[in-house]
Design a protein around this motif. Sequence first.
Motif, mmCIF file in Angstrom:
data_model
loop_
_atom_site.group_PDB
_atom_site.id
_atom_site.type_symbol
_atom_site.label_atom_id
_atom_site.label_comp_id
_atom_site.label_asym_id
_atom_site.label_seq_id
_atom_site.Cartn_x
_atom_site.Cartn_y
_atom_site.Cartn_z
ATOM 1 N N GLN A 58 0.860 -1.195 0.000
ATOM 2 C CA GLN A 58 0.000 0.000 0.000
ATOM 3 C C GLN A 58 0.888 1.234 0.000
ATOM 4 O O GLN A 58 1.874 1.287 0.750
ATOM 5 N N ASN A 59 0.527 2.205 -0.832
ATOM 6 C CA ASN A 59 1.334 3.423 -0.981
ATOM 7 C C ASN A 59 2.783 3.086 -1.349
ATOM 8 O O ASN A 59 3.718 3.714 -0.866
ATOM 9 N N HIS A 60 2.943 2.038 -2.153
ATOM 10 C CA HIS A 60 4.252 1.565 -2.616
ATOM 11 C C HIS A 60 5.170 1.205 -1.455
ATOM 12 O O HIS A 60 6.369 1.451 -1.493
ATOM 13 N N ARG A 61 4.600 0.606 -0.412
ATOM 14 C CA ARG A 61 5.356 0.128 0.742
ATOM 15 C C ARG A 61 4.826 -1.253 1.132
ATOM 16 O O ARG A 61 3.628 -1.492 1.137
ATOM 17 N N PHE A 62 5.756 -2.158 1.489
ATOM 18 C CA PHE A 62 5.379 -3.476 1.975
ATOM 19 C C PHE A 62 5.142 -3.416 3.474
ATOM 20 O O PHE A 62 5.880 -2.748 4.198
ATOM 21 N N ASN A 63 4.121 -4.138 3.936
ATOM 22 C CA ASN A 63 3.857 -4.241 5.367
ATOM 23 C C ASN A 63 3.520 -5.692 5.678
ATOM 24 O O ASN A 63 2.522 -6.190 5.169
ATOM 25 N N PRO A 64 4.336 -6.384 6.460
ATOM 26 C CA PRO A 64 5.599 -5.933 7.034
ATOM 27 C C PRO A 64 6.675 -5.862 5.948
ATOM 28 O O PRO A 64 6.582 -6.545 4.930
ATOM 29 N N SER A 65 7.677 -5.064 6.194
ATOM 30 C CA SER A 65 8.746 -4.926 5.215
ATOM 31 C C SER A 65 9.848 -5.958 5.425
ATOM 32 O O SER A 65 10.726 -6.100 4.587
ATOM 33 N N ASN A 66 9.805 -6.654 6.557
ATOM 34 C CA ASN A 66 10.730 -7.770 6.751
ATOM 35 C C ASN A 66 10.085 -8.813 7.655
ATOM 36 O O ASN A 66 9.241 -8.498 8.483
ATOM 37 N N PHE A 67 10.483 -10.043 7.442
ATOM 38 C CA PHE A 67 9.969 -11.160 8.236
ATOM 39 C C PHE A 67 11.023 -12.254 8.257
ATOM 40 O O PHE A 67 12.011 -12.200 7.522
ATOM 41 N N THR A 68 10.806 -13.242 9.126
ATOM 42 C CA THR A 68 11.783 -14.302 9.336
ATOM 43 C C THR A 68 11.142 -15.653 9.045
ATOM 44 O O THR A 68 9.983 -15.886 9.385
ATOM 45 N N VAL A 69 11.917 -16.541 8.409
ATOM 46 C CA VAL A 69 11.464 -17.899 8.105
ATOM 47 C C VAL A 69 12.558 -18.875 8.507
ATOM 48 O O VAL A 69 13.729 -18.491 8.628
ATOM 49 N N PRO A 70 12.203 -20.146 8.695
ATOM 50 C CA PRO A 70 13.218 -21.142 9.065
ATOM 51 C C PRO A 70 14.058 -21.568 7.862
ATOM 52 O O PRO A 70 13.562 -21.639 6.738
ATOM 53 N N ALA A 71 15.314 -21.861 8.115
ATOM 54 C CA ALA A 71 16.211 -22.354 7.071
ATOM 55 C C ALA A 71 15.782 -23.758 6.650
ATOM 56 O O ALA A 71 15.228 -24.520 7.440
ATOM 57 N N GLY A 72 16.018 -24.066 5.383
ATOM 58 C CA GLY A 72 15.780 -25.417 4.888
ATOM 59 C C GLY A 72 14.332 -25.771 4.616
ATOM 60 O O GLY A 72 14.032 -26.925 4.337
ATOM 61 N N LYS A 73 13.400 -24.814 4.707
ATOM 62 C CA LYS A 73 11.982 -25.099 4.469
ATOM 63 C C LYS A 73 11.438 -24.201 3.371
ATOM 64 O O LYS A 73 11.777 -23.034 3.289
ATOM 65 N N ARG A 74 10.567 -24.775 2.572
ATOM 66 C CA ARG A 74 9.884 -23.999 1.537
ATOM 67 C C ARG A 74 8.778 -23.188 2.220
ATOM 68 O O ARG A 74 8.184 -23.638 3.190
ATOM 69 N N PHE A 75 8.503 -21.975 1.720
ATOM 70 C CA PHE A 75 7.470 -21.140 2.327
ATOM 71 C C PHE A 75 6.707 -20.390 1.243
ATOM 72 O O PHE A 75 7.147 -20.277 0.102
ATOM 73 N N ARG A 76 5.538 -19.909 1.645
ATOM 74 C CA ARG A 76 4.634 -19.176 0.757
ATOM 75 C C ARG A 76 4.523 -17.732 1.203
ATOM 76 O O ARG A 76 4.395 -17.462 2.394
ATOM 77 N N ILE A 77 4.506 -16.820 0.235
ATOM 78 C CA ILE A 77 4.252 -15.405 0.518
ATOM 79 C C ILE A 77 2.966 -15.037 -0.208
ATOM 80 O O ILE A 77 2.848 -15.264 -1.416
ATOM 81 N N GLN A 78 2.012 -14.514 0.528
ATOM 82 C CA GLN A 78 0.748 -14.073 -0.060
ATOM 83 C C GLN A 78 0.719 -12.547 0.006
ATOM 84 O O GLN A 78 0.741 -11.966 1.082
ATOM 85 N N LEU A 79 0.713 -11.913 -1.169
ATOM 86 C CA LEU A 79 0.782 -10.461 -1.250
ATOM 87 C C LEU A 79 -0.539 -9.895 -1.744
ATOM 88 O O LEU A 79 -1.031 -10.286 -2.803
ATOM 89 N N THR A 80 -1.107 -8.967 -0.970
ATOM 90 C CA THR A 80 -2.327 -8.254 -1.362
ATOM 91 C C THR A 80 -1.946 -6.815 -1.664
ATOM 92 O O THR A 80 -1.326 -6.146 -0.841
ATOM 93 N N SER A 81 -2.321 -6.358 -2.859
ATOM 94 C CA SER A 81 -1.984 -4.997 -3.265
ATOM 95 C C SER A 81 -3.173 -4.072 -3.090
ATOM 96 O O SER A 81 -4.272 -4.352 -3.573
ATOM 97 N N HIS A 82 -2.934 -2.966 -2.387
ATOM 98 C CA HIS A 82 -3.921 -1.893 -2.269
ATOM 99 C C HIS A 82 -3.422 -0.648 -2.993
ATOM 100 O O HIS A 82 -3.942 0.440 -2.782
ATOM 101 N N ASP A 83 -2.382 -0.828 -3.827
ATOM 102 C CA ASP A 83 -1.888 0.283 -4.639
ATOM 103 C C ASP A 83 -2.842 0.523 -5.801
ATOM 104 O O ASP A 83 -3.451 -0.418 -6.309
ATOM 105 N N PRO A 84 -2.959 1.755 -6.252
ATOM 106 C CA PRO A 84 -3.837 2.042 -7.386
ATOM 107 C C PRO A 84 -3.220 1.657 -8.737
ATOM 108 O O PRO A 84 -3.897 1.663 -9.752
#
Length: 144
Positions: A58-84
């Motif tokens: 939103q407003n060309h900014r990610f929220n959260p802008s950083n996060f932590t995941v465990p090493a050695g595991k596959r993970f999913r990121i789900q991004l919702t855009s509220h930018d115009p």
Amino acid sequence: MFGHLVCALISFIIGTLLLPIIKQQFNPPPSVVQTITPHMTAPAAKFPTESPIALVLQNHRFNPSNFTVPAGKRFRIQLTSHDPSVDEFESYDMKFEKIVTPNTTITVYAGPMHPGTYSFFDDYHPEDAKGTVTVETGDQDNVR
């Protein structure tokens, strides 16, 4: 005069015939996804079962802008855009790029990754929209 007819014909073909086909290939309707999905098989280990990391743009900014995941595991990121405007969610480090249109949600997969810090950004607004993923070893319950 012949040139105007050719241009009009090409515009008609692109606008009415090709554009809907291109849109459908990049964003198939739910009925197509539901039809295809049951027939697809893949090893369960390749796709994460944990809930996705939820990001908002939103407003060309990610929220959260950083996060932590465990090493050695596959993970999913789900991004919702509220930018115009249209954005491109990208990471050279995690090897993904995906277009996200206004008021939509996309999902990308990453990992497994070695410990370290990896960056992601909006390729259309790289100075404003950027963030990091920290990959850590150790206590897996405190990672997110």
